[in-house]
Design an enzyme around this catalytic site. Structure first.
Site, PDB file in Angstrom:
ATOM      1  CG  HIS A   1      -2.093  -0.958   1.061  1.00 45.25           C
ATOM      2  ND1 HIS A   1      -2.512  -1.477  -0.141  1.00 45.25           N
ATOM      3  CD2 HIS A   1      -2.910  -1.501   2.020  1.00 45.25           C
ATOM      4  CE1 HIS A   1      -3.541  -2.292   0.063  1.00 45.25           C
ATOM      5  NE2 HIS A   1      -3.789  -2.336   1.363  1.00 45.25           N
TER       6      HIS A   1
ATOM      7  CD  GLU B   1      -8.409  -3.364  -0.802  1.00 44.45           C
ATOM      8  OE1 GLU B   1      -7.254  -2.988  -1.075  1.00 44.45           O
ATOM      9  OE2 GLU B   1      -8.662  -4.294  -0.004  1.00 44.45           O
TER      10      GLU B   1
ATOM     11  CG  HIS C   1      -7.965  -0.136   2.116  1.00 43.70           C
ATOM     12  ND1 HIS C   1      -8.381  -0.722   3.302  1.00 43.70           N
ATOM     13  CD2 HIS C   1      -7.117  -1.018   1.546  1.00 43.70           C
ATOM     14  CE1 HIS C   1      -7.785  -1.901   3.442  1.00 43.70           C
ATOM     15  NE2 HIS C   1      -7.016  -2.103   2.380  1.00 43.70           N
TER      16      HIS C   1
END
Length: 382
Positions: free
Chosen positions: A133, A342, A207
């Site tokens: 991420h 996502e 997210h």
């Protein structure tokens, strides 16, 4: 022109001017101070309201969606995303990435390295031996420039961030714009736009953790994913490179299935992910936006549909929520208190040449749109 005709003309002009104001009266954008970062940078909170009373709160810290209030079958509004009541919560402990914009690279990159034009780039290994991420300080932990926007589609917030060349190990200075729009169709639309000064890789996503019941776990939510294939992972959750059929596996959500129906099966993929934490290869349509997933919570009747331009969808069933986090309204977030959908390119794509490319070059534009659409079913199962 007579006085009477002139008066009539003025009256028509008055009502013409009032018409759009009246039409927009229930669409609202408010902006208030949410707090300051440890460095003293001010952070704002935007509240968007549509004509139906749906409300979304967004902060420019991490582009985080703080709350989404939508009606249930009886018209009662409820917050359907996990997070914190205050900025301090996000600053102190947002390990789960609640509600944030993820970048530069959503999901995992194996061993924190990739090669581009013969040069190897090394990134933070912040998920075991892998990169996750965007690294130590990804897009979820920066303050974005923000401004309210009104469009024909609804009311929203436009966020911009300039990611410098070398930030978190990535090449190129990247200018990113993310626009959240709340429409009167009860959609939260997210439009992404980016440019770079050097060839780089880019993979952005959103997210939020959803719980359409508002409380409890998400195991009874009925999920359908519009995908016949998925990318299996190894025990570190890096794709093996194979693209495999979901048929005959617990990852088959081609028909509506309770999330908890097969989640504890002794399947290798579920054991690796401690549940679902996988990328599905979407069945793309010719339409600009493909229906990626549909989720229904049977008790409240709330329905969430996800539409996207992206080739993949990561479904994560909140496996690593462990009761150590206390969120909004002092609610303890236990295991599987929320799920993520996502929209993305595939994990570890820079190291898998046969996956869709995530390379962005100077002169090109990165564009992506994902829509989270909320509705209700009239009765359970419909």
């Amino acid at each position: 022109m007579t006085r009477r005709a002139w008066g009539k003309c003025l009256l028509i002009l008055f009502w013409m001017s009032m018409g759009p104001m009246a039409a927009d009266a229930a669409q609202k954008i408010t902006r208030q101070r949410f707090g300051r970062t440890a460095e003293g940078i001010p952070v704002d909170l935007f509240t968007l309201t549509n004509r139906n009373g749906m409300e979304v709160k967004i902060t420019n810290y991490g582009g985080i969606v703080v709350s989404v209030k939508v009606p249930d079958r009886n018209g009662t509004l409820g917050d359907v995303v996990l997070g914190y009541d205050t900025l301090e919560g996000y600053l102190k402990d947002n390990r789960p990435y609640f509600g944030a914009i993820i970048g530069r690279y959503a999901n995992r990159i194996a061993k924190g390295r990739f090669t581009l034009d013969g040069r190897e780039y090394r990134l933070a290994q912040n998920d075991g031996e892998n990169h996750l991420h965007g690294g130590i300080k990804g897009f979820d932990k920066v303050v974005w420039k923000a401004s309210p926007v009104r469009t024909r589609q609804g009311v929203g917030v436009r966020l911009t961030y300039r990611s410098r060349d070398g930030e978190e190990g990535y090449p190129g200075t990247v200018l990113v714009t993310v626009t959240y729009t709340l429409t009167d169709a009860n959609e939260l639309r997210i439009d992404y736009l980016a440019r770079t000064t050097k060839k780089t890789i880019l993979n952005l996503t959103h997210h939020s953790y959803f719980n359409l019941a508002g409380t409890g776990d998400i195991l009874e939510h009925r999920l359908r994913i519009n995908a016949d294939l998925f990318t299996p992972v190894d025990r570190t959750l890096i794709p093996t490179g194979e693209i495999r059929s979901v048929k005959g596996t617990p990852l088959d959500f081609t028909r509506p299935t309770p999330i908890g129906a097969r989640i504890e099966q002794k399947d290798e993929q579920l054991l690796f992910g401690h549940g679902y934490d996988h990328n599905w290869v979407l069945n793309k349509s010719d339409a600009p936006l493909t229906l990626a997933a549909r989720v229904e919570e049977p008790r409240t009747g709330r329905v969430l549909e996800v539409y996207t331009t992206e080739p993949g969808l990561q479904f994560y069933s909140g496996n690593f929520l462990d009761g150590s986090i206390t969120g909004k309204a002092n609610r303890v977030y236990g295991r599987r208190a929320g799920f993520c959908l996502e929209a993305q390119h595939f994990p570890d794509s820079p190291n898998k040449p046969h996956f869709p490319s995530v390379v962005l070059s100077p002169g090109q534009q990165y564009r992506q749109t994902t829509v989270y659409k909320f509705s209700v079913s009239p009765s359970p199962g419909q």
